[in-house]
Design a protein around this motif. Structure first.
Motif, PDB file in Angstrom:
ATOM      1  N   GLY A   1      43.836  20.438  41.165  1.00  0.00           N
ATOM      2  CA  GLY A   1      43.988  21.655  41.964  1.00  0.00           C
ATOM      3  C   GLY A   1      45.048  22.577  41.397  1.00  0.00           C
ATOM      4  N   ARG A   2      46.173  21.985  40.956  1.00  0.00           N
ATOM      5  CA  ARG A   2      47.203  22.831  40.338  1.00  0.00           C
ATOM      6  C   ARG A   2      46.701  23.468  39.044  1.00  0.00           C
ATOM      7  N   PHE A   3      45.953  22.694  38.253  1.00  0.00           N
ATOM      8  CA  PHE A   3      45.407  23.257  37.011  1.00  0.00           C
ATOM      9  C   PHE A   3      44.463  24.416  37.319  1.00  0.00           C
ATOM     10  N   LEU A   4      43.554  24.213  38.289  1.00  0.00           N
ATOM     11  CA  LEU A   4      42.624  25.296  38.635  1.00  0.00           C
ATOM     12  C   LEU A   4      43.364  26.492  39.204  1.00  0.00           C
ATOM     13  N   GLY A   5      44.419  26.228  40.023  1.00  0.00           N
ATOM     14  CA  GLY A   5      45.205  27.345  40.542  1.00  0.00           C
ATOM     15  C   GLY A   5      45.897  28.119  39.430  1.00  0.00           C
ATOM     16  N   THR A   6      46.442  27.375  38.439  1.00  0.00           N
ATOM     17  CA  THR A   6      47.089  28.060  37.308  1.00  0.00           C
ATOM     18  C   THR A   6      46.079  28.877  36.508  1.00  0.00           C
ATOM     19  N   VAL A   7      44.894  28.282  36.277  1.00  0.00           N
ATOM     20  CA  VAL A   7      43.859  29.019  35.531  1.00  0.00           C
ATOM     21  C   VAL A   7      43.452  30.291  36.279  1.00  0.00           C
ATOM     22  N   LEU A   8      43.228  30.184  37.581  1.00  0.00           N
ATOM     23  CA  LEU A   8      42.861  31.369  38.352  1.00  0.00           C
ATOM     24  C   LEU A   8      43.977  32.404  38.377  1.00  0.00           C
ATOM     25  N   ARG A   9      45.217  31.901  38.433  1.00  0.00           N
ATOM     26  CA  ARG A   9      46.328  32.860  38.475  1.00  0.00           C
ATOM     27  C   ARG A   9      46.434  33.635  37.169  1.00  0.00           C
ATOM     28  N   TRP A  10      46.276  32.916  36.015  1.00  0.00           N
ATOM     29  CA  TRP A  10      46.434  33.600  34.730  1.00  0.00           C
ATOM     30  C   TRP A  10      45.173  34.349  34.309  1.00  0.00           C
ATOM     31  N   THR A  11      44.018  33.998  34.872  1.00  0.00           N
ATOM     32  CA  THR A  11      42.790  34.705  34.496  1.00  0.00           C
ATOM     33  C   THR A  11      42.388  35.806  35.477  1.00  0.00           C
ATOM     34  N   VAL A  12      42.816  35.695  36.734  1.00  0.00           N
ATOM     35  CA  VAL A  12      42.393  36.682  37.732  1.00  0.00           C
ATOM     36  C   VAL A  12      43.589  37.391  38.367  1.00  0.00           C
ATOM     37  N   ALA A  13      44.525  36.608  38.908  1.00  0.00           N
ATOM     38  CA  ALA A  13      45.597  37.224  39.691  1.00  0.00           C
ATOM     39  C   ALA A  13      46.545  38.039  38.819  1.00  0.00           C
ATOM     40  N   GLU A  14      47.019  37.425  37.705  1.00  0.00           N
ATOM     41  CA  GLU A  14      47.959  38.150  36.848  1.00  0.00           C
ATOM     42  C   GLU A  14      47.341  39.413  36.230  1.00  0.00           C
ATOM     43  N   PRO A  15      46.102  39.351  35.666  1.00  0.00           N
ATOM     44  CA  PRO A  15      45.510  40.618  35.183  1.00  0.00           C
ATOM     45  C   PRO A  15      45.323  41.650  36.299  1.00  0.00           C
ATOM     46  N   ALA A  16      44.894  41.209  37.476  1.00  0.00           N
ATOM     47  CA  ALA A  16      44.722  42.169  38.572  1.00  0.00           C
ATOM     48  C   ALA A  16      46.052  42.789  38.968  1.00  0.00           C
ATOM     49  N   ARG A  17      47.115  41.948  39.040  1.00  0.00           N
ATOM     50  CA  ARG A  17      48.420  42.506  39.385  1.00  0.00           C
ATOM     51  C   ARG A  17      48.923  43.460  38.305  1.00  0.00           C
ATOM     52  N   TRP A  18      48.666  43.086  37.016  1.00  0.00           N
ATOM     53  CA  TRP A  18      49.087  43.989  35.937  1.00  0.00           C
ATOM     54  C   TRP A  18      48.336  45.308  36.008  1.00  0.00           C
ATOM     55  N   VAL A  19      47.011  45.223  36.267  1.00  0.00           N
ATOM     56  CA  VAL A  19      46.224  46.460  36.385  1.00  0.00           C
ATOM     57  C   VAL A  19      46.726  47.302  37.560  1.00  0.00           C
ATOM     58  N   TYR A  20      47.019  46.635  38.693  1.00  0.00           N
ATOM     59  CA  TYR A  20      47.498  47.392  39.856  1.00  0.00           C
ATOM     60  C   TYR A  20      48.855  48.026  39.577  1.00  0.00           C
ATOM     61  N   ARG A  21      49.755  47.214  38.961  1.00  0.00           N
ATOM     62  CA  ARG A  21      51.108  47.728  38.747  1.00  0.00           C
ATOM     63  C   ARG A  21      51.188  48.694  37.573  1.00  0.00           C
ATOM     64  N   GLY A  22      50.434  48.434  36.467  1.00  0.00           N
ATOM     65  CA  GLY A  22      50.578  49.253  35.272  1.00  0.00           C
ATOM     66  C   GLY A  22      49.604  50.418  35.189  1.00  0.00           C
ATOM     67  N   VAL A  23      48.469  50.347  35.924  1.00  0.00           N
ATOM     68  CA  VAL A  23      47.456  51.403  35.791  1.00  0.00           C
ATOM     69  C   VAL A  23      47.264  52.141  37.112  1.00  0.00           C
ATOM     70  N   LEU A  24      46.905  51.394  38.157  1.00  0.00           N
ATOM     71  CA  LEU A  24      46.538  52.041  39.418  1.00  0.00           C
ATOM     72  C   LEU A  24      47.734  52.703  40.094  1.00  0.00           C
ATOM     73  N   THR A  25      48.912  52.049  40.041  1.00  0.00           N
ATOM     74  CA  THR A  25      50.082  52.647  40.699  1.00  0.00           C
ATOM     75  C   THR A  25      50.501  53.965  40.047  1.00  0.00           C
ATOM     76  N   PRO A  26      50.652  54.049  38.690  1.00  0.00           N
ATOM     77  CA  PRO A  26      50.970  55.369  38.100  1.00  0.00           C
ATOM     78  C   PRO A  26      49.882  56.419  38.361  1.00  0.00           C
ATOM     79  N   VAL A  27      48.617  56.006  38.268  1.00  0.00           N
ATOM     80  CA  VAL A  27      47.542  56.974  38.537  1.00  0.00           C
ATOM     81  C   VAL A  27      47.623  57.452  39.982  1.00  0.00           C
ATOM     82  N   GLY A  28      47.861  56.547  40.919  1.00  0.00           N
ATOM     83  CA  GLY A  28      47.976  56.946  42.312  1.00  0.00           C
ATOM     84  C   GLY A  28      49.157  57.874  42.544  1.00  0.00           C
ATOM     85  N   HIS A  29      50.305  57.581  41.902  1.00  0.00           N
ATOM     86  CA  HIS A  29      51.457  58.473  42.044  1.00  0.00           C
ATOM     87  C   HIS A  29      51.161  59.851  41.471  1.00  0.00           C
ATOM     88  N   ALA A  30      50.491  59.857  40.304  1.00  0.00           N
ATOM     89  CA  ALA A  30      50.164  61.154  39.698  1.00  0.00           C
ATOM     90  C   ALA A  30      49.209  61.949  40.584  1.00  0.00           C
TER      91      ALA A  30
END
Length: 358
Positions: free
Chosen positions: A254-283
């Motif tokens: 379960g921890r392995f699957l959680g880590t895989v999901l975090r690095w394959t889904v959660a971290e990219p989504a958070r990076w996209v939200y923080r690095g792309v969507l947030t600046p675009v929304g502010h602009a």
């Protein structure tokens, strides 16, 4: 968990006088040692998939409970209160309770008050009169009854009791003593016969059934039961060890699957939200939404000012038409509200004194 841990017994006790622990396998015999490792390996292979499926079902059930069942339950509870509880409470509070109070007051006025008056002024005097009458009649009947009882008691004593006592003392008592002695002798003989028959049956039953059953129990069933007990205990211990090992494996998976999901889904989504969507929304907010909001607020202010000016113009035109048709309002004399001077105060005081003397 290594193979050494699997071979160790759960409870090891030190020997008397020594510090080294004694394994349970040393005290249990070769049967337990022979079946322990194969049973644990087989049980581990069978239990690991079951434990992993169980943990997956537990996680899914908790997610379903927190995201679906609990909100649905709260919505159903609120709906139930709104549909059933609140109407029933309103019906009880504003319909049933006032109606019950009205019916109670009406019943008190129509039933209780007349019943109390009837009991106090009609039934009580009638009951007291009947009680006095029956008391006197009862006294007379009691005197007659005492006389009759005394006469019947005397007749019964000399016609029934005295003959019965004589018959019991001189006839029935000797006959009963004779019959009791005969019964004791017969019972003694029957007891001797039953004792002999019981002794014979006891030894027959013991030799034919008890001794063979005891031999079968001692030399067949007891060894087989001990062997089955050892096997069952080892299987139960193996199930416990396998369930714990499967729990560790399931947690690791379960921890392995959680880590895989975090690095394959959660971290990219958070990076996209923080690095792309947030600046675009502010602009978009700074370049589009805020100017539109300022323009909307300016248009609203201009519209409110225009409406206020039009309202004031309409009010002035209505006042002018009223003045042309009915004339202006009558003028009022202004009232002098200033403070009187010292001379005026003295003059006013002297005039008041003169009026008082006159």
């Amino acid at each position: 968990m290594s193979m050494v841990d699997l071979e160790k017994a759960p409870g090891a006790q030190p020997q008397a006088g020594q510090g080294e622990p004694v394994r349970r396998s040393d005290a249990e015999g070769c049967l337990a040692v022979a079946i322990r490792i194969p049973v644990r390996i087989v049980v581990l292979v069978l239990v690991v998939p079951v434990r992993m499926v169980w943990d997956a079902l537990v996680v899914a059930g908790r997610f379903l409970r927190d995201t679906v069942l609990r909100p649905v339950g709260r919505a159903l509870a609120w709906l139930g209160r709104a549909v059933f509880v609140w109407p029933l409470v309103g019906l009880w509070r504003y319909v049933v309770v006032p109606l019950a109070k009205g019916v109670g007051w009406l019943g008190y006025v129509l039933l209780v008050v007349p019943a109390v008056w009837l009991y106090r002024w009609v039934l009580t005097p009638v009951g007291q009169g009947l009680a006095w009458f029956f008391t006197r009649v009862g006294a007379v009947l009691a005197a007659i009854g005492r006389g009759l009882y005394a006469g019947l008691a005397w007749l019964g004593r000399y016609l029934a009791v005295v003959p019965a006592v004589w018959l019991y003392r001189w006839v029935l008592t000797p006959v009963g003593h004779v019959l009791a002695w005969c019964g004791r002798q017969v019972a003694r003989g029957v007891g001797l016969v039953v004792t002999g028959v019981g002794f014979v049956l006891y030894w027959t039953f013991r030799v034919l059934l008890v001794l063979p059953a005891l031999a079968v129990w001692r030399w067949v069933l007891a060894p087989v039961g001990r062997a089955l007990a050892v096997v069952g205990r080892e299987v139960a211990d193996a199930l416990g060890h396998a369930w714990r090992i499967a729990g560790h494996l399931s947690r690791a998976v379960g921890r392995f699957l959680g880590t895989v999901l975090r690095w394959t889904v959660a971290e990219p989504a958070r990076w996209v939200y923080r690095g792309v969507l947030t600046p675009v929304g502010h602009a978009v907010r700074d370049t589009v939404l805020r100017p539109l909001a300022e323009a909307g607020r300016g248009a609203g202010r201009a519209a409110r000012q225009a409406l206020a000016s039009a309202r004031l113009s309409v009010r002035q035109a209505r006042a002018d038409v009223r003045r042309m048709l009915f004339g202006g309002p009558a003028g009022r004399r202004p009232v002098d509200r200033r403070e009187p001077s010292a001379v005026e105060a003295r003059t006013l005081g002297s005039s008041t004194t003169a009026l008082t003397k006159d």
